[in-house]
Design a protein around this motif. Sequence first.
Motif, PDB file in Angstrom:
ATOM      1  N   UNK A  49       0.754  -1.274  -0.026  1.00 33.07           N
ATOM      2  CA  UNK A  49       0.094   0.131   0.072  1.00 33.07           C
ATOM      3  C   UNK A  49       0.963   1.181   0.106  1.00 33.07           C
ATOM      4  N   UNK A  50       2.136   0.956   0.470  1.00 30.52           N
ATOM      5  CA  UNK A  50       3.128   2.100   0.435  1.00 30.52           C
ATOM      6  C   UNK A  50       3.757   2.537  -0.926  1.00 30.52           C
ATOM      7  N   UNK A  51       3.522   1.427  -1.900  1.00 32.79           N
ATOM      8  CA  UNK A  51       4.390   1.549  -3.065  1.00 32.79           C
ATOM      9  C   UNK A  51       3.537   2.133  -4.112  1.00 32.79           C
ATOM     10  N   UNK A  52       4.204   2.657  -5.190  1.00 36.07           N
ATOM     11  CA  UNK A  52       3.510   3.028  -6.209  1.00 36.07           C
ATOM     12  C   UNK A  52       3.073   1.881  -7.079  1.00 36.07           C
ATOM     13  N   UNK A  53       2.035   1.594  -7.518  1.00 36.03           N
ATOM     14  CA  UNK A  53       1.518   0.369  -8.158  1.00 36.03           C
ATOM     15  C   UNK A  53       2.323  -0.001  -9.468  1.00 36.03           C
ATOM     16  N   UNK A  54       2.699   0.841 -10.238  1.00 38.89           N
ATOM     17  CA  UNK A  54       3.505   0.729 -11.305  1.00 38.89           C
ATOM     18  C   UNK A  54       5.054   0.061 -11.043  1.00 38.89           C
ATOM     19  N   UNK A  55       5.531   0.579  -9.643  1.00 41.88           N
ATOM     20  CA  UNK A  55       6.592   0.212  -9.353  1.00 41.88           C
ATOM     21  C   UNK A  55       6.494  -1.360  -8.881  1.00 41.88           C
ATOM     22  N   UNK A  56       5.530  -1.549  -8.403  1.00 47.26           N
ATOM     23  CA  UNK A  56       5.173  -2.801  -7.606  1.00 47.26           C
ATOM     24  C   UNK A  56       5.066  -3.919  -8.758  1.00 47.26           C
ATOM     25  N   UNK A  57       4.454  -3.608  -9.664  1.00 47.00           N
ATOM     26  CA  UNK A  57       3.880  -4.567 -10.779  1.00 47.00           C
ATOM     27  C   UNK A  57       5.333  -4.771 -11.776  1.00 47.00           C
ATOM     28  N   UNK A  58       6.213  -3.930 -11.643  1.00 41.91           N
ATOM     29  CA  UNK A  58       7.445  -4.287 -12.503  1.00 41.91           C
ATOM     30  C   UNK A  58       8.377  -5.267 -11.683  1.00 41.91           C
ATOM     31  N   UNK A  59       8.093  -5.741 -10.453  1.00 39.51           N
ATOM     32  CA  UNK A  59       8.860  -6.511  -9.562  1.00 39.51           C
ATOM     33  C   UNK A  59       7.940  -7.779  -9.289  1.00 39.51           C
ATOM     34  N   UNK A  60       6.456  -7.640  -9.364  1.00 42.54           N
ATOM     35  CA  UNK A  60       5.800  -8.707  -9.299  1.00 42.54           C
ATOM     36  C   UNK A  60       4.721  -8.880 -10.416  1.00 42.54           C
ATOM     37  N   UNK A  61       4.956  -9.652 -11.220  1.00 42.64           N
ATOM     38  CA  UNK A  61       4.505  -9.770 -12.752  1.00 42.64           C
ATOM     39  C   UNK A  61       3.475 -10.966 -12.761  1.00 42.64           C
ATOM     40  N   UNK A  62       2.073 -10.625 -13.478  1.00 44.16           N
ATOM     41  CA  UNK A  62       0.951 -11.524 -13.310  1.00 44.16           C
ATOM     42  C   UNK A  62       0.767 -11.765 -14.835  1.00 44.16           C
ATOM     43  N   UNK A  63       0.799 -13.094 -14.819  1.00 40.06           N
ATOM     44  CA  UNK A  63       0.501 -13.903 -16.407  1.00 40.06           C
ATOM     45  C   UNK A  63      -0.760 -14.361 -16.047  1.00 40.06           C
ATOM     46  N   UNK A  64      -1.845 -13.945 -16.942  1.00 36.73           N
ATOM     47  CA  UNK A  64      -3.285 -14.239 -16.938  1.00 36.73           C
ATOM     48  C   UNK A  64      -3.479 -15.467 -17.668  1.00 36.73           C
ATOM     49  N   UNK A  65      -4.449 -16.424 -17.070  1.00 31.96           N
ATOM     50  CA  UNK A  65      -5.007 -17.562 -17.681  1.00 31.96           C
ATOM     51  C   UNK A  65      -5.264 -17.190 -19.035  1.00 31.96           C
ATOM     52  N   UNK A  66      -6.167 -16.310 -19.231  1.00 29.12           N
ATOM     53  CA  UNK A  66      -6.636 -15.724 -20.479  1.00 29.12           C
ATOM     54  C   UNK A  66      -5.738 -14.580 -20.936  1.00 29.12           C
ATOM     55  N   UNK A 122      -1.034 -17.992 -13.735  1.00 29.76           N
ATOM     56  CA  UNK A 122      -2.502 -18.432 -13.632  1.00 29.76           C
ATOM     57  C   UNK A 122      -3.038 -19.552 -14.756  1.00 29.76           C
ATOM     58  N   UNK A 123      -2.726 -20.821 -14.411  1.00 33.65           N
ATOM     59  CA  UNK A 123      -3.150 -21.817 -15.387  1.00 33.65           C
ATOM     60  C   UNK A 123      -2.423 -21.666 -16.876  1.00 33.65           C
ATOM     61  N   UNK A 124      -1.233 -21.148 -16.763  1.00 34.60           N
ATOM     62  CA  UNK A 124      -0.771 -20.680 -17.927  1.00 34.60           C
ATOM     63  C   UNK A 124      -0.360 -21.777 -19.411  1.00 34.60           C
ATOM     64  N   UNK A 125      -0.427 -23.091 -18.633  1.00 30.46           N
ATOM     65  CA  UNK A 125      -0.064 -23.947 -19.587  1.00 30.46           C
ATOM     66  C   UNK A 125      -1.752 -24.757 -20.101  1.00 30.46           C
ATOM     67  N   UNK A 126      -2.664 -24.304 -19.722  1.00 33.45           N
ATOM     68  CA  UNK A 126      -3.830 -25.051 -19.924  1.00 33.45           C
ATOM     69  C   UNK A 126      -4.384 -25.164 -21.463  1.00 33.45           C
ATOM     70  N   UNK A 127      -3.780 -24.316 -22.456  1.00 33.59           N
ATOM     71  CA  UNK A 127      -3.766 -24.386 -23.826  1.00 33.59           C
ATOM     72  C   UNK A 127      -2.907 -25.337 -24.508  1.00 33.59           C
TER      73      UNK A 127
END
Length: 225
Positions: free
Chosen positions: A72-89, A162-167
């Motif tokens: 909550x104390x971090x800028x979202x864009x800085x956090x997301x550069x370090x914690x990267x989310x790969x969606x199922x879709x 998130x379920x990235x090998x499903x397809x």
Amino acid sequence: MKSSNDILVLDDIHYQIGQAVILDSVSFALQAGEFKLITGPSGCGKSTLLKIVSSLISPTRGRILFDGKSIDAMAPEDYRKQVSYCFQTPSLFGDTVYDNLALPYHIRKLKPDENNMLRGLERLALPGDMLKKGINELSGGEKQRISLIRNLQFMPKVLLLDEITSALDEDNKRNVNALIHRLVAEQGLAVLWVTHDKDEISHADEVITLPVNGANAQESTDGPA
């Protein structure tokens, strides 16, 4: 119990919509070079948990620490550069594969590195000329691999999958698994992976099982030798 080696800490995460409790008192920590899987029946909140960890949605209660600091104390864009989310879709952008792999460079105001893009394609058994291919021409499995390559153009500290090998077919599943395990072992990447794949589960350092009622249960497994 928190450790000074923890890169990511989830502390009493609770999430509900109206009267429906999706997640209840979920707590665990992730260290650099650690490979943890999240599994459980449909509707237990696995994808919701990744969205909370990636700061796309906020928990109803609880906190997340990254490198000892509340996100909550971090800028979202800085956090997301370090914690990267790969969606199922996968959500692909622009017109071509190149547009998607260039996006992480544009966000950082850097010149795209085409050689790095080509290395990423090669690691996941995709031809170099795919850079020019239109995103509407891609199969579901190709889109998943392009999405993963995009997330790895700049190595994050934490990778959320998130379920990235499903397809993917079995050969490409093995390629993705081999790449992720190599990055964990060689570069200290921390991975949190939602999956139902029994082979992926068998190689985890720990499996976190979320039951439908939201109560948190954990089952440790032996990781690879």
